[in-house]
Write an enzyme that holds these catalytic residues in place. Structure first.
Site, PDB file in Angstrom:
ATOM      1  N   GLU A  21     -10.921   7.636   2.520  1.00 22.87           N
ATOM      2  CA  GLU A  21     -11.848   7.143   3.475  1.00 22.87           C
ATOM      3  C   GLU A  21     -11.243   6.507   4.577  1.00 22.87           C
ATOM      4  O   GLU A  21     -11.462   5.685   5.609  1.00 22.87           O
ATOM      5  CB  GLU A  21     -12.335   5.767   2.741  1.00 22.87           C
ATOM      6  CG  GLU A  21     -13.365   6.126   1.665  1.00 22.87           C
ATOM      7  CD  GLU A  21     -14.483   6.990   1.957  1.00 22.87           C
ATOM      8  OE1 GLU A  21     -15.162   7.040   3.030  1.00 22.87           O
ATOM      9  OE2 GLU A  21     -14.783   7.808   1.037  1.00 22.87           O
ATOM     10  N   ASP A  36     -15.647  15.493   5.621  1.00 18.83           N
ATOM     11  CA  ASP A  36     -16.145  15.924   4.211  1.00 18.83           C
ATOM     12  C   ASP A  36     -16.765  17.198   4.380  1.00 18.83           C
ATOM     13  O   ASP A  36     -17.660  17.526   5.146  1.00 18.83           O
ATOM     14  CB  ASP A  36     -17.180  14.906   4.082  1.00 18.83           C
ATOM     15  CG  ASP A  36     -16.736  13.518   3.706  1.00 18.83           C
ATOM     16  OD1 ASP A  36     -15.374  13.292   3.425  1.00 18.83           O
ATOM     17  OD2 ASP A  36     -17.493  12.595   3.835  1.00 18.83           O
TER      18      ASP A  36
END
Length: 666
Positions: free
Chosen positions: A125, A215
């Site tokens: 993250e 991602d």
């Protein structure tokens, strides 16, 4: 003439520990498999990839031929594999010893598989704290990727961010690549020709590199992306456009790092990507922050001022959500116990690492903390770890601690089968009820919170402007009908044995000096006890005859509203599923097996048998929350809410509740 722009393209693949196998399989078929097959056909297109260790193991076991494509691309130098913590923890949120351990597991795994030891790491993250530098460097990592936003917060300009920089912590060096937000919002949502044109513009401007790492699920799993990326040929068109361009080249991060020098020293603030900094704020702060950003945008200052309006940090999730904080502090406590052992059993270490997977500790665009099966996976590993530690290193049967640092003591009462934890905060309610046999915490629920995005519910879906497809950030969808009542926040936590007298919450219990498992307030003495797999709660009443008394239990049942969860009544009939309301106006005394109510859960493979010593009225209903995901707003069942209602029969009497936890008979 400027030298070609180097496109450093990286993709990150991750599935949470405990995610449903069918979800992972769908992700592979719609995204991972076609992505690898497409890239394998273009050996001259170089890129980087990170697969979290838990997902990599799953895919290699079930789809070895597909994963061999990735290994083959590593061997021929086309792809560079990045490391990370094996189960994808937020490194800043776990102890240094576990950072080293987690990184070492995946480093060794990748080396054994491909013969190449990783030099780069994906930072989960993109949560940056300088404290992670020593562990990364000690693990052989030379560089990580973070957002360009991190650099903009230091005063750097976007034009400077076409290479890597260096930082240090206590003299230990780590290099940092800034991920381009402009590319993150273009790939794969803008037409391939527009992406290539943008890269060529950057080359014409004399920039050295365009840096992307995001991602892989955006390339096939996000709404509309599978057809766009593969069916309509976006990925092939982008690859072929880049390879055909005379001003763009591709490289791995390793190649670029070895051939180019650092742009200089930089010290980044504690931060993550800009969206995360908004998600981590509670209401009303999140609303104020959003209004501030909107006002600056309207004034034409949004981009210029945004780096200096940073919002919160990732750790705010732990102070914002007590449920996440309790999970996190229990994990830290068990990590410390494990570290004290003279030798570390590999099975217990693996359980700890699985319990450190980041997904269940926070919530943003995706369900995360709001998804019961992700929290359950963490709790299952924590309960397994604690049982293993207790077998090796006994602890007192009753302990009083404050592991979550909330200023209220928690009383831990345990035996080899069961543990109940009661918080001394005036409610005298249980915040944990763990079965070691079933590896499950029955108190693992989540209260309703006012989330900033709830204010978007009911709006007309936004219209994506321009060519290409919309990202999940752009659209408001509702997967289920949602009413105003569904998003009313809870005033009190969703716990076990939360009491009400005459429909008013009892909030003034105090512990006695002689027995910390006993609580008192005027007219009531409340006691918790465990025996084998049974929890017993007694209430002794004085001078309260005729008053109404209710205790509420929020029981985490893994089947939730699925077909494997059901109420079994005293006569053996089925009262319905956990997702349905159930009312028993005056249930007879549940003093023995024949007169009990059973909550049977096929997913858990266990049952919870409820008995009382007095007749009781029982109300059962599902407790649901509303959260957002990439597919839209959805209702999620968190627990079964049981309310047991008595009229206190005498001036001096005892009410008793027993919960027996057993496996389902084979």
């Amino acid at each position: 003439m400027n030298r070609p722009l180097t496109l450093l393209l990286g993709v990150h693949a991750h599935q949470p520990v405990g995610n449903f196998p069918e979800v992972i399989e769908d992700a592979h078929q719609r995204c991972y498999k076609p992505f690898l097959e497409t890239l394998h056909a273009y050996p001259e297109f170089r890129f980087a990839a990170h697969f979290s260790g838990w997902l990599l193991d799953w895919l290699r076991e079930r789809h070895p031929d597909d994963m061999e494509l990735l290994a083959d691309m590593v061997r021929r130098g086309q792809v560079e594999l990045f490391s990370s913590g094996d189960t994808e923890p937020v490194l800043a949120a776990i102890p240094h010893r576990d950072r080293i351990g987690q990184l070492g597991v995946l480093n060794d795994k990748l080396t054994a598989w491909t013969g190449v030891r990783p030099r780069g790491a994906w930072l989960t993250e993109r949560v940056w704290e300088s404290s992670v530098v020593p562990a990364l460097a000690e693990s052989g990592i030379a560089y990580v990727t973070v957002d360009d936003y991190h650099f903009l917060c230091t005063g750097k300009t976007a034009d400077e961010l076409d290479g890597y920089f260096s930082t240090e912590e206590g003299g230990t060096r780590l290099d940092l690549f800034p991920i381009s937000e402009a590319l993150r919002y273009r790939l794969p949502f803008a037409p391939a020709s527009d992406v290539v044109a943008y890269l060529e513009e950057q080359a014409a401007a004399g920039r050295s590199a365009a840096i992307y790492f995001d991602d892989i699920e955006k390339f096939g799993i996000w709404p509309e992306t599978h057809d766009w990326v593969y069916g309509r040929g976006w990925l092939r068109a982008m690859i072929e456009g880049v390879l055909a361009s005379p001003t763009i080249t591709t490289a791995t991060y390793d190649d670029f790092h070895r051939r180019n020098s650092s742009r200089g020293v930089v010290y980044l603030p504690t931060t993550s990507y800009s969206e995360m900094n908004e998600w981590t704020l509670p209401m009303p702060a999140a609303g104020i922050y959003a209004e501030l950003l909107a006002s600056e945008q309207a004034a034409g200052c949004g981009e210029r001022c945004r780096p200096f309006l940073r919002g919160g940090i990732w750790r705010n999730f732990l102070s914002r959500y007590p449920e996440a904080n309790w999970l996190h502090k229990r994990m830290l406590g068990l990590s410390s116990r494990l570290a004290e052992l003279p030798t570390l059993p590999s099975a217990l270490t693996a359980a700890l690492y699985r319990a450190q997977a980041n997904d269940a500790y926070w919530h943003g665009l995706f369900g995360g903390l709001y998804l019961p099966h992700l929290r359950r996976a963490v709790w299952s590993n924590l309960v397994e770890l604690e049982a293993g530690l207790d077998a090796l290193q006994a602890r007192p049967a009753v302990q009083t601690l404050d592991p979550d640092l909330d200023g209220h003591a928690e009383i831990f009462i345990h035996n080899p089968e069961l543990q109940v934890v009661v918080r001394d905060d005036g409610l005298a309610a249980a915040c944990e009820l763990s079965s070691y046999r079933l590896r499950h915490n029955f108190a693992d629920s989540l209260r309703r919170y006012h989330e900033h995005y709830h204010d978007r519910i009911g709006r007309t879906p936004s219209k994506h402007q321009g060519d290409g497809i919309a990202s999940a950030h752009d659209i408001v969808r509702c997967k289920h009908p949602i009413s105003a009542a569904d998003i009313v926040p809870d005033a009190l936590p969703r716990v076990l044995c939360l009491d009400r007298l005459n429909d008013v919450a009892v909030t003034d219990y105090q512990t006695t000096e002689t027995a910390m498992a006993h609580f008192v307030r005027p007219g009531i003495v409340k006691r918790y006890a465990i025996n084998a797999g049974t929890l017993t709660v007694d209430w002794e009443f004085t001078d309260l005859a005729g008053h109404g008394f209710v205790t509420e239990l929020n029981l985490a049942m893994p089947s939730c509203d699925g077909f494997l969860g059901r109420y079994v009544l005293a006569d053996g009939s089925i009262g319905g599923g956990f997702g349905q309301p159930l009312q028993l106006a005056q249930l007879a005394q549940l003093a023995n097996e024949a007169e009990s109510l059973t909550l049977e859960d096929g997913v858990l493979g266990g049952r919870l048998i409820l008995r009382t010593n007095q007749a009781v009225a029982l109300e059962c209903r599902p407790h649901q929350t509303v959260s957002q995901s990439e597919a839209g707003f959805e209702k999620i069942m968190q627990s079964v809410e049981l309310r047991l209602r008595w009229v206190i029969p005498d001036a001096a009497c005892t009410l008793r509740l027993q919960l027996s936890i057993l496996p389902i008979p084979s």
